[in-house]
Structure formats: structure tokens, C-alpha cells
Design a protein around this motif. Structure first.
Motif, PDB file in Angstrom:
ATOM      1  N   PRO A   8      12.478  30.478  55.260  1.00  0.00           N
ATOM      2  CA  PRO A   8      12.076  29.449  54.297  1.00  0.00           C
ATOM      3  C   PRO A   8      13.140  28.375  54.130  1.00  0.00           C
ATOM      4  N   SER A   9      12.777  27.326  53.435  1.00  0.00           N
ATOM      5  CA  SER A   9      13.677  26.191  53.230  1.00  0.00           C
ATOM      6  C   SER A   9      15.002  26.621  52.612  1.00  0.00           C
ATOM      7  N   SER A  10      16.082  25.985  53.074  1.00  0.00           N
ATOM      8  CA  SER A  10      17.432  26.180  52.516  1.00  0.00           C
ATOM      9  C   SER A  10      17.939  27.599  52.691  1.00  0.00           C
ATOM     10  N   SER A  11      17.599  28.196  53.817  1.00  0.00           N
ATOM     11  CA  SER A  11      18.098  29.534  54.125  1.00  0.00           C
ATOM     12  C   SER A  11      19.400  29.488  54.913  1.00  0.00           C
ATOM     13  N   GLY A  12      19.752  28.322  55.429  1.00  0.00           N
ATOM     14  CA  GLY A  12      20.972  28.208  56.227  1.00  0.00           C
ATOM     15  C   GLY A  12      20.722  28.393  57.711  1.00  0.00           C
ATOM     16  N   LYS A  13      19.518  28.039  58.166  1.00  0.00           N
ATOM     17  CA  LYS A  13      19.127  28.282  59.559  1.00  0.00           C
ATOM     18  C   LYS A  13      20.010  27.546  60.556  1.00  0.00           C
ATOM     19  N   THR A  14      20.394  26.307  60.228  1.00  0.00           N
ATOM     20  CA  THR A  14      21.163  25.500  61.180  1.00  0.00           C
ATOM     21  C   THR A  14      22.536  26.113  61.445  1.00  0.00           C
ATOM     22  N   THR A  15      23.251  26.443  60.383  1.00  0.00           N
ATOM     23  CA  THR A  15      24.576  27.042  60.548  1.00  0.00           C
ATOM     24  C   THR A  15      24.472  28.422  61.189  1.00  0.00           C
ATOM     25  N   PHE A  16      23.493  29.202  60.768  1.00  0.00           N
ATOM     26  CA  PHE A  16      23.315  30.533  61.341  1.00  0.00           C
ATOM     27  C   PHE A  16      23.075  30.449  62.841  1.00  0.00           C
ATOM     28  N   SER A  17      22.218  29.534  63.272  1.00  0.00           N
ATOM     29  CA  SER A  17      21.917  29.399  64.697  1.00  0.00           C
ATOM     30  C   SER A  17      23.174  29.067  65.488  1.00  0.00           C
ATOM     31  N   THR A  18      23.995  28.177  64.922  1.00  0.00           N
ATOM     32  CA  THR A  18      25.239  27.799  65.598  1.00  0.00           C
ATOM     33  C   THR A  18      26.199  28.976  65.682  1.00  0.00           C
ATOM     34  N   ARG A  19      26.335  29.704  64.587  1.00  0.00           N
ATOM     35  CA  ARG A  19      27.258  30.842  64.585  1.00  0.00           C
ATOM     36  C   ARG A  19      26.776  31.961  65.503  1.00  0.00           C
ATOM     37  N   LEU A  20      25.461  32.151  65.587  1.00  0.00           N
ATOM     38  CA  LEU A  20      24.935  33.156  66.506  1.00  0.00           C
ATOM     39  C   LEU A  20      25.196  32.742  67.950  1.00  0.00           C
ATOM     40  N   ARG A  21      25.035  31.461  68.226  1.00  0.00           N
ATOM     41  CA  ARG A  21      25.307  30.968  69.592  1.00  0.00           C
ATOM     42  C   ARG A  21      26.770  31.241  69.964  1.00  0.00           C
ATOM     43  N   ILE A  22      27.691  30.978  69.039  1.00  0.00           N
ATOM     44  CA  ILE A  22      29.115  31.211  69.301  1.00  0.00           C
ATOM     45  C   ILE A  22      29.385  32.709  69.489  1.00  0.00           C
ATOM     46  N   GLU A  23      28.723  33.538  68.686  1.00  0.00           N
ATOM     47  CA  GLU A  23      28.883  34.990  68.829  1.00  0.00           C
ATOM     48  C   GLU A  23      28.443  35.447  70.212  1.00  0.00           C
ATOM     49  N   LEU A  24      27.320  34.941  70.676  1.00  0.00           N
ATOM     50  CA  LEU A  24      26.825  35.307  72.003  1.00  0.00           C
ATOM     51  C   LEU A  24      27.764  34.806  73.093  1.00  0.00           C
ATOM     52  N   MET A  25      28.342  33.636  72.878  1.00  0.00           N
ATOM     53  CA  MET A  25      29.318  33.120  73.840  1.00  0.00           C
ATOM     54  C   MET A  25      30.536  34.037  73.927  1.00  0.00           C
ATOM     55  N   SER A  26      30.950  34.593  72.777  1.00  0.00           N
ATOM     56  CA  SER A  26      32.112  35.494  72.772  1.00  0.00           C
ATOM     57  C   SER A  26      31.828  36.782  73.530  1.00  0.00           C
ATOM     58  N   LEU A  27      30.546  37.062  73.769  1.00  0.00           N
ATOM     59  CA  LEU A  27      30.152  38.265  74.508  1.00  0.00           C
ATOM     60  C   LEU A  27      29.898  37.962  75.978  1.00  0.00           C
ATOM     61  N   GLY A  28      30.230  36.746  76.397  1.00  0.00           N
ATOM     62  CA  GLY A  28      30.087  36.375  77.800  1.00  0.00           C
ATOM     63  C   GLY A  28      28.764  35.741  78.156  1.00  0.00           C
ATOM     64  N   LEU A  29      27.905  35.511  77.161  1.00  0.00           N
ATOM     65  CA  LEU A  29      26.625  34.845  77.406  1.00  0.00           C
ATOM     66  C   LEU A  29      26.762  33.342  77.177  1.00  0.00           C
ATOM     67  N   LYS A  30      25.821  32.591  77.709  1.00  0.00           N
ATOM     68  CA  LYS A  30      25.836  31.145  77.542  1.00  0.00           C
ATOM     69  C   LYS A  30      24.484  30.676  77.012  1.00  0.00           C
ATOM     70  N   PRO A  31      24.257  30.893  75.734  1.00  0.00           N
ATOM     71  CA  PRO A  31      22.950  30.550  75.150  1.00  0.00           C
ATOM     72  C   PRO A  31      22.684  29.047  75.145  1.00  0.00           C
ATOM     73  N   VAL A  32      21.404  28.715  75.209  1.00  0.00           N
ATOM     74  CA  VAL A  32      20.959  27.326  75.181  1.00  0.00           C
ATOM     75  C   VAL A  32      20.079  27.135  73.958  1.00  0.00           C
ATOM     76  N   MET A  33      20.354  26.116  73.171  1.00  0.00           N
ATOM     77  CA  MET A  33      19.547  25.849  71.983  1.00  0.00           C
ATOM     78  C   MET A  33      18.533  24.755  72.290  1.00  0.00           C
ATOM     79  N   ILE A  34      17.285  25.021  71.953  1.00  0.00           N
ATOM     80  CA  ILE A  34      16.207  24.053  72.154  1.00  0.00           C
ATOM     81  C   ILE A  34      15.543  23.793  70.805  1.00  0.00           C
ATOM     82  N   SER A  35      15.404  22.531  70.462  1.00  0.00           N
ATOM     83  CA  SER A  35      14.837  22.152  69.171  1.00  0.00           C
ATOM     84  C   SER A  35      13.322  22.081  69.236  1.00  0.00           C
TER      85      SER A  35
END
Length: 546
Positions: free
Chosen positions: A290-317
Motif C-alpha cells: 500500500p501507499s507509503s510503505s517504503g517500496k522504493t527504498t526497500f527495492s534499492t536495498r534489496l538490490r544491493i543485498e543481492l549484489m552482495s551475494l554475487g547476483l546482478k539484479p535488474v530493476m524494471i519500472s
């Protein structure tokens, strides 16, 4: 002599009159009144010129009063039948309130307790006992709380800005309720109690259900998240405003903030591990909430977490898959619902995602919100080390990704699930937290006044019930984006813009309700909030692009 305007007529009075006596309401359909844009209980007496609107359960403020009446009635039933029991209320699944008895004897059956409470509540309703408002000093309130061992209510007195406390009394029973109250027990005609281990649920009418009790829809995954949130809040001593304020006032305040942030880090790391462990299958990570859940920051932090595990995630809007505005079909009334899933190019999105997963090069569209048209494409190819992350209102909707096998999708539902109480009998709505987040963010980043945000909120909520909540139980993981300290930080920002709303505004009632409970919180300075925090998405200062 004074004049009152109500029910499309104007009448003149010589003597003070009670609001309740102005209307013929045998079916008890009105529960509250708006008097010169101020909420008043129906027992309020008036002797001045006024315009009056009587409110039923299709009105949200009336629902708050109705709900307070149910909580009072339940507490009275406990007092009559089980005077030694202590219980706590929290908002729960399927738009209900959850009740947990804190000191129940193992020999007592929850089912028996619920049946007895329901029978006693119905008996009290049948008696139609008057409920009276009683105002006392804080000192007198303290004496009463101490006498009845209401330690949770004693704790909050320290932070109450007013010098008085209003109680409600009925047939020898007395208690504090945060909201305004119904005139008598006979006004509570619609409710139900449902056993829901380890406690029970209270069902009551909702404004968005046209004043009826919505059908119960169990949500075991969401319910487990709420229970986990409650256990976590108890574990860190942050499940009431008093305890949160204590944490905010201690020298260990920085530790408290970072302890909350650490919980987010743990959950993001947990999701990262789940994706990595099944990376041979998982190709698409879908995030919605729902609105104002923090989706944008969460998505970015999850992408960085996956990168730290050797993955290279791609974000598509998903925003880039909007249809050209001229191709969006209006509804039967000629209106365009921009939140409808059919405003997206579903066929193209499905084909693009399927081709990317198959290793093909794909042309990803770009949508220009200025021209309201697609403005070009960019080429993209991914490998099995490039999980695709999508985020948006429809991300969990199977219609959007129908061509992609379920085992290749990992769905995350994100929402703040703070379990906060003023005291055991007065929980704070999670929805208020999200509204405050949005008010603060809109003012900070768009210089938009609180009145505008509030004016759009119901439309936002309608969209959530239609497009988001029906899909939350299909999530593989529910991320609780709430931070126990956030209201202590947001308070100053929210108050600054809420107090700008004039009394004559149609949004003053909502603003005043938010102001009243915000005043309970002790301030926490921004400097302790990490730049990577989800909270920074709303107060500013994020180290990410939000």
C-alpha cells in the motif's frame, strides 16, 4: 435564542438542547454529529447558532466512535464476568480488532470465554444503559488507575498534554477510551466475536463497507506477520507509546534506533538468502504494498543485498508499461481509473519478461509522463545471474505475470505493521501511520499541504482494497517496513503542516485527530536516522534516489 440548521431545515430554540433530542432516530443509525465543523457526541448540549450534520456508520469518524463503544462494552463485559483478567487489543486481519487475554488461566477455554463475553455484551445492549462522560484531573485519574491496577494507563499519563482526563461511566463501570463515545449501550447493534487463537477477533461495521460488517476473510500469512510484529515490539520494549518514549529519552536512544534498523537489515538479508538458495528457479522478484510503505527504498536495498551475494539484479519500472493515455478505455461512467490494471500493457509486459527469462534481447519501453505517451525503447538482455526486480501497485497480481511460471517468481508484500497502543484498550491504527508518512513526504518533496494529501487519501485507500490487499496472501514474504521509532521522528514534520489546516476546512477533523495522538510522542532528532533508512524516503536525507 439561537438557531440550528440540520436535516435541511432551520429551527429556533430558547433553551439549551441535547443533540440527541434534535432527531427522531428509532433505529439508532446516527452515532456522532458535526457541529460547526467540530465533532460532538450525541449527548452534547448546545445553546448557540450552529450547522449540524449527523453522522452514521458510512462516515469514518462515526465508525471510530462506534468502535470505541464496542471496546468499552467489551471491557465492561470483562469487568462483570472476569474482573481479574487483563486483556490487550490490536488491529488485525480482515479489518478486525484482535483481543488477547494476558493472564488467562490454562483451565479456561477461550471459546467459553468468548461465548460468555458475547452473551454479556448482548445483555448490556438489551438494557440500553446510558454511557456518561466524566472529566477528572490527571491526579484523580492516577488514583483511579492505581486502585484498579491499570499500569498501562498510568504509564501514558506522563505524556498526556492535557491536565484533565475524560472517563466514560456506565452502571458503575468506568474506563478511559481515546475516541468519542456512543450515548448508550443500545447503540452497539452490530458486532461479532470470533475465536482466533491465541485470542479472538472483534468484527464491527466499516465505513468502506457501507456501514456493514465486512465478510471475514482469513489471512494467515498476514496474521502471522502481525503476531511477529507484536512479539518484536514486546521484545524490544516498544509496544506502547510510553515504552517508545522511554526508549527515545534514554542515553541508549541511538542504540534503539539502530536496533530497529537492524531488524530491517535482517529481513532483507533473509529475503536475499531465500532468493540465492533458489536462484536456479527464481527469475522475477515482484514487490507491492500500500501507499507509503517504503517500496522504493526497500527495492534499492534489496538490490544491493543481492549484489552482495554475487547476483546482478535488474530493476524494471512498471510505470514504463503504461498505455498511451488515448488508448485507455474509460469505465461505464466515462471516467478513467489510472490505478486499474488495464492501464498497463499487460501483453507486452508478459512477453518482455518471458523473453528476458529465456535469454533473449528485449526492447523495454519508456513512458513519458509529460506527454502521457510511450517515448522510446531501450535494449536489455539478462542472464540467470540477473534476477529481475519489479515494483508497483499490481506487481503481485497474477494477471500481470500470467505467462511466467509461479516457481520462477518470488513475491514480496511490504507494509508497515507497527503494533502500537496508547494503552491496552486503545490501539493506534496502522493506516494513520501510513497517512502521516505520506503527509510528511508530500510536504517535504512536493511542497504539498497536508490538506491536499488528506483529500486524496480515501481514493488511495479505495485503490488499495481493490488492487493490493486481495493479493497479499499470495506473497512469499511479507516485509514489515515499520520502524518503532519513526513517529518520534516524524512528529515535528507532521505537526508543522497539520496545524496549517484551518478549523473551517473539511479536513480539519482528520488533522485534529492526528495531532491529538502525535502530541503523546517524545521527539527524536533526525541525525540518528541512517541515510539508508526507509524512513529517509519520507523525511529526506536518503543516500538513495527516492
Amino acid at each position: 435564542m439561537f438557531r440550528l440548521k440540520f436535516n435541511n431545515e432551520e429551527k429556533t430554540f430558547e433553551d439549551k438542547v441535547k443533540l440527541l433530542d434534535l432527531i427522531d432516530d428509532p433505529n439508532r443509525q446516527y452515532f456522532l454529529a458535526l457541529v460547526n465543523n467540530r465533532l460532538r457526541e450525541l449527548t452534547y448540549e448546545i445553546d448557540y447558532n450552529a450547522t449540524i450534520e449527523f453522522l452514521d456508520t458510512k462516515n469514518y469518524e462515526a465508525i471510530f466512535t462506534y468502535e470505541a463503544g464496542i471496546r468499552f462494552l467489551l471491557a465492561m463485559a470483562f469487568y462483570n464476568l472476569y474482573p481479574d483478567f487483563k486483556f490487550k487489543l490490536n488491529y488485525s486481519v480482515s479489518r478486525t480488532t484482535f483481543c488477547r487475554v494476558l493472564n488467562v488461566d490454562d483451565t479456561k477455554s477461550v471459546r467459553d470465554i468468548v461465548e460468555n463475553l458475547k452473551a454479556e455484551m448482548n445483555r448490556l445492549i438489551e438494557l440500553d444503559l446510558p454511557i456518561k462522560r466524566l472529566e477528572v484531573s490527571k491526579a484523580k485519574a492516577l488514583e483511579f488507575y492505581q486502585k484498579h491496577d491499570y499500569t498501562d494507563k498510568i504509564d501514558i499519563l506522563e505524556y498526556r498534554p492535557e491536565e484533565t482526563v475524560h472517563f466514560y461511566t456506565c452502571d458503575g463501570y468506568q474506563n478511559y477510551m481515546y475516541n468519542l463515545m456512543v450515548p448508550s449501550t443500545g447503540y452497539i447493534q452490530k458486532f461479532d466475536l470470533k475465536v482466533y487463537p491465541p485470542g479472538f477477533l472483534i468484527q464491527y461495521p466499516r465505513a468502506e463497507a457501507d456501514g456493514e460488517i465486512p465478510p471475514f476473510e482469513d489471512a494467515p500469512i498476514y496474521g502471522r506477520t502481525l503476531r511477529d510484529a507484536n512479539r518484536w515490539a514486546e521484545l524490544i520494549d516498544a509496544n506502547t507509546i510510553h515504552k517508545m518514549n522511554e526508549q527515545a529519552s534514554k542515553k541508549s536512544m541511538v542504540e534503539f534506533v539502530h536496533m530497529c534498523e537492524s531488524k530491517h537489515n535482517q529481513m532483507i538479508a533473509e529475503i536475499g538468502k531465500k532468493v540465492l538458495d533458489d536462484i536456479d528457479n527464481i527469475r522475477l522478484i515482484a514487490i507491492a504494498g500500500p501507499s507509503s510503505s517504503g517500496k522504493t527504498t526497500f527495492s534499492t536495498r534489496l538490490r544491493i543485498e543481492l549484489m552482495s551475494l554475487g547476483l546482478k539484479p535488474v530493476m524494471i519500472s512498471l510505470d514504463d508499461y503504461y498505455l498511451d493515455r488515448e488508448h485507455i478505455q474509460p469505465d461505464e461512467d466515462g471516467n478513467i481509473d489510472l490505478e486499474h490494471i488495464n492501464t498497463l500493457d499487460i501483453d507486452l509486459f508478459n512477453r518482455n519478461m518471458l523473453d528476458l527469462i529465456d535469454g533473449k534481447e528485449v526492447e523495454i519501453p519508456h513512458f513519458d509522463f509529460m506527454t502521457k505517451k510511450r517515448s522510446g525503447y531501450k535494449k536489455l538482455r539478462v542472464t540467470d545471474k540477473n534476477p529481475i526486480i519489479i515494483e508497483g501497485i499490481h506487481a503481485l497480481n497474477e494477471t500481470l505475470t500470467s505467462l511466467i511460471p509461479k516457481h520462477q517468481k518470488y513475491k514480496v508484500f511490504i507494509s508497515p505493521q507497527l503494533q502500537i497502543n496508547i494503552d491496552h484498550h486503545n490501539p493506534i491504527s496502522i493506516t494513520n501511520l501510513r497517512l502521516l508518512r505520506r503527509i510528511v513526504r508530500d510536504k517535504k518533496f512536493r511542497n504539498s499541504p497536508a490538506s491536499k494529501t488528506i483529500s486524496m487519501w480515501q481514493s488511495v485507500r479505495n485503490g488499495e482494497f481493490k488492487w493490493i490487499y486481495p493479493h497479499q496472501e499470495g506473497a512469499d514474504y511479507i516485509f514489515n517496513s515499520g520502524l518503532a521509532y519513526e513517529l518520534n521522528v516524524m512528529k515535528k514534520y507532521a505537526l508543522d503542516t497539520l496545524i496549517e489546516i484551518p478549523r473551517e476546512s473539511e479536513h480539519f477533523i482528520t488533522a485534529n485527530r492526528l495531532i491529538k495522538f502525535l502530541k503523546y510522542f517524545v521527539d527524536i532528532d533526525d541525525y540518528v536516522v541512517p541515510c539508508s533508512s526507509l524512513l529517509r524516503e519520507f523525511i529526506g536525507g536518503s543516500c538513495f534516489e527516492v
